[in-house]
Design an enzyme around this catalytic site. Structure first.
Site, PDB file in Angstrom:
ATOM      1  N   ASP A  72      28.588  -1.014  75.451  1.00 29.46           N
ATOM      2  CA  ASP A  72      28.137   0.349  75.732  1.00 29.46           C
ATOM      3  C   ASP A  72      27.865   1.024  74.394  1.00 29.46           C
ATOM      4  O   ASP A  72      27.167   0.463  73.554  1.00 29.46           O
ATOM      5  CB  ASP A  72      29.197   1.068  76.566  1.00 29.46           C
ATOM      6  CG  ASP A  72      28.633   2.220  77.391  1.00 29.46           C
ATOM      7  OD1 ASP A  72      27.510   2.679  77.120  1.00 29.46           O
ATOM      8  OD2 ASP A  72      29.335   2.679  78.304  1.00 29.46           O
ATOM      9  N   ASN A 129      21.857   0.773  75.526  1.00 28.93           N
ATOM     10  CA  ASN A 129      22.930   1.633  75.029  1.00 28.93           C
ATOM     11  C   ASN A 129      23.030   1.468  73.534  1.00 28.93           C
ATOM     12  O   ASN A 129      22.496   0.551  72.956  1.00 28.93           O
ATOM     13  CB  ASN A 129      24.262   1.289  75.702  1.00 28.93           C
ATOM     14  CG  ASN A 129      24.481   2.060  76.976  1.00 28.93           C
ATOM     15  OD1 ASN A 129      24.505   3.281  76.972  1.00 28.93           O
ATOM     16  ND2 ASN A 129      24.625   1.339  78.078  1.00 28.93           N
TER      17      ASN A 129
END
Length: 163
Positions: A53, A3
């Site tokens: 993330d 990510n």
């Protein structure tokens, strides 16, 4: 699961999260070739404390990372030192984006029946984060560049379409 990625000012450092391992790595980038080298751990989360993330980097080189499953946004100095943790009224923040005066946060409802009270909170929803206070009781709004004082909420939520 990778990510990010996000690039530091000047484009010579790339940050990439390995969400499954709870680790964000910093890589040196050769500006002429794009070749990555010198991978190092930038920060690592303790097991069970969320997964890094999406992220962004501000003009000062600070890395802002959404922590899926933790309901937090964390800001790290260019050396990886944790500077600030912001609680988000959603357990699944997915990414962050700096504008001229705000830090925008996307969230997801993936795996949830419906957004409800925390920990689901505003997952997949749009809404402002209640005011928060940073050092000395002052409100802080993030922007590209140094922190500045503000009387308003720092975060707004954008529905990124994940269900």
């Amino acid at each position: 699961m990778p990510n990010g990625p996000a690039f530091g000012p000047g484009g010579t450092t790339m940050y990439l999260a390995d969400s499954a391992l709870g680790t964000v790595y910093a890589h040196r980038v050769d500006p002429a070739t794009g070749t990555l080298s010198d991978r190092r751990v930038f920060f690592r989360l303790a097991p069970g404390t969320g997964s890094p993330d999406g992220m962004t980097v501000d003009d000062e080189g600070r890395v802002w990372s959404a922590l899926w499953g933790a309901g937090e946004i964390r800001c790290h100095a260019p050396d990886g030192t944790l500077l600030l943790t912001l609680a988000v009224p959603a357990s699944q923040p997915t990414s962050v984006c700096l504008t001229g005066s705000e830090l925008l946060v996307t969230t997801a409802r993936y795996g949830m029946e419906a957004p409800g009270p925390r920990p689901a909170g505003r997952c997949g929803a749009v809404g402002p984060l209640p005011d928060h206070r940073a050092g000395g009781g002052r409100r802080t709004v993030m922007r590209r560049g140094p922190f500045r004082e503000s009387g308003g909420a720092a975060l707004k939520f954008i529905n990124n379409g994940h269900r």
